[in-house]
Enzyme design. Structure first.
Site, mmCIF file in Angstrom:
data_model
loop_
_atom_site.group_PDB
_atom_site.id
_atom_site.type_symbol
_atom_site.label_atom_id
_atom_site.label_comp_id
_atom_site.label_asym_id
_atom_site.label_seq_id
_atom_site.Cartn_x
_atom_site.Cartn_y
_atom_site.Cartn_z
ATOM 1 N N GLY A 179 2.152 -0.423 -2.924
ATOM 2 C CA GLY A 179 1.173 -0.616 -3.983
ATOM 3 C C GLY A 179 -0.183 -0.116 -3.525
ATOM 4 O O GLY A 179 -0.373 0.255 -2.364
ATOM 5 N N LEU A 180 -1.129 -0.106 -4.430
ATOM 6 C CA LEU A 180 -2.475 0.358 -4.123
ATOM 7 C C LEU A 180 -3.145 -0.500 -3.048
ATOM 8 O O LEU A 180 -2.753 -1.659 -2.843
ATOM 9 C CB LEU A 180 -3.329 0.314 -5.390
ATOM 10 C CG LEU A 180 -3.021 1.330 -6.491
ATOM 11 C CD1 LEU A 180 -3.802 0.977 -7.755
ATOM 12 C CD2 LEU A 180 -3.343 2.750 -6.030
ATOM 13 N N GLY A 199 -5.388 -3.188 -1.693
ATOM 14 C CA GLY A 199 -5.895 -4.381 -2.365
ATOM 15 C C GLY A 199 -4.916 -5.011 -3.330
ATOM 16 O O GLY A 199 -5.245 -6.002 -4.000
ATOM 17 N N GLY A 214 -2.284 -6.649 -2.570
ATOM 18 C CA GLY A 214 -1.807 -7.929 -2.038
ATOM 19 C C GLY A 214 -0.606 -7.820 -1.127
ATOM 20 O O GLY A 214 0.078 -8.808 -0.873
ATOM 21 N N LYS A 215 -0.339 -6.632 -0.616
ATOM 22 C CA LYS A 215 0.858 -6.412 0.205
ATOM 23 C C LYS A 215 0.876 -7.296 1.452
ATOM 24 O O LYS A 215 1.881 -7.972 1.725
ATOM 25 C CB LYS A 215 0.947 -4.934 0.608
ATOM 26 C CG LYS A 215 1.153 -3.978 -0.564
ATOM 27 C CD LYS A 215 1.196 -2.539 -0.130
ATOM 28 C CE LYS A 215 -0.114 -2.060 0.424
ATOM 29 N NZ LYS A 215 -1.235 -2.080 -0.557
ATOM 30 N N SER A 268 2.189 3.489 1.227
ATOM 31 C CA SER A 268 3.246 4.506 1.055
ATOM 32 C C SER A 268 3.147 5.154 -0.328
ATOM 33 O O SER A 268 4.000 4.941 -1.181
ATOM 34 C CB SER A 268 4.636 3.901 1.284
ATOM 35 O OG SER A 268 4.814 2.646 0.668
#
Length: 199
Positions: A32-33, A35, A37-38, A106
């Site tokens: 994901g982008l 920020g 929340g990964k 990624s």
């Protein structure tokens, strides 16, 4: 045809490791982008799995960039090599019977598919953190979006570099509207569905 990655040919089989652990190994790939929340979800997921007595390990972008991939920058070529290396390491963890949680932007679809092909067959779960860009910018815990908007950071995903949306992720999490607890619960439910031995 994709060449099957080499596996450990010792005297302990993957089945024996799963029996010892009480669950199978796999790769949970959070994308994901910046920020989205990964890292936050990865940490909470690991804590919950540990509470359930599951063997886990987190591979996080910042940590990997300081060690395994410290020689790489952020060009498309280097990003590809970064993900390839991570995919290989994650695959080894999964083969060892560990639930490997990989938390990486990624941004390129082909690179994520490469990580999937490297993983043991059927043991790769792509989790897309679907968070609007404006929400990620509002969070901006490291101030990176602000710097990217000023042109201080080149090749910044979502601003000056692309993010290619997953086409068919196993899980899609709306992290802009769902809590961390809710997101972790969705992943745990999917694990139970795929491999009842992990329940």
């Amino acid at each position: 045809m994709t060449k099957e990655p080499p596996r450990n040919h010792g005297k302990v089989s993957a089945t024996q490791r799963e029996t010892l652990n009480g669950h199978g190994g796999c790769v949970i790939w959070l994308t994901g982008l910046p920020g989205a929340g990964k890292s936050t979800i990865a940490e909470e997921l690991e804590r919950e799995l540990f509470r359930l007595k599951r063997r886990t390990y987190i591979l996080d972008g910042d940590v990997v960039r300081r060690g395994l991939c410290s020689d790489l920058r952020f060009s498309p070529e280097d990003r590809k090599e970064n993900i390839r290396r991570i995919g290989e390491v994650a695959s080894l963890f999964a083969d060892a019977g560990i639930i490997c949680i990989a938390a990486f932007i990624s941004p390129y679809r082909a690179d994520r598919e490469l990580a999937r092909r490297i993983a043991p067959p059927g043991r790769f779960i792509e989790v897309y953190l679907n968070t609007p860009l404006e929400v990620c910018e509002q969070r901006d815990p490291k101030g990176l979006y602000a710097r990217a908007r000023k042109g201080e950071i080149k090749e910044f995903t979502g601003i000056s570099a692309p993010y290619e949306l997953p086409l068919k992720p196993e899980i899609e999490l709306p992290t802009g509207t769902s809590s961390v607890t809710e997101c972790v619960g969705i992943i745990l439910k999917r694990l139970d569905e795929l491999w009842p031995a992990t329940s």
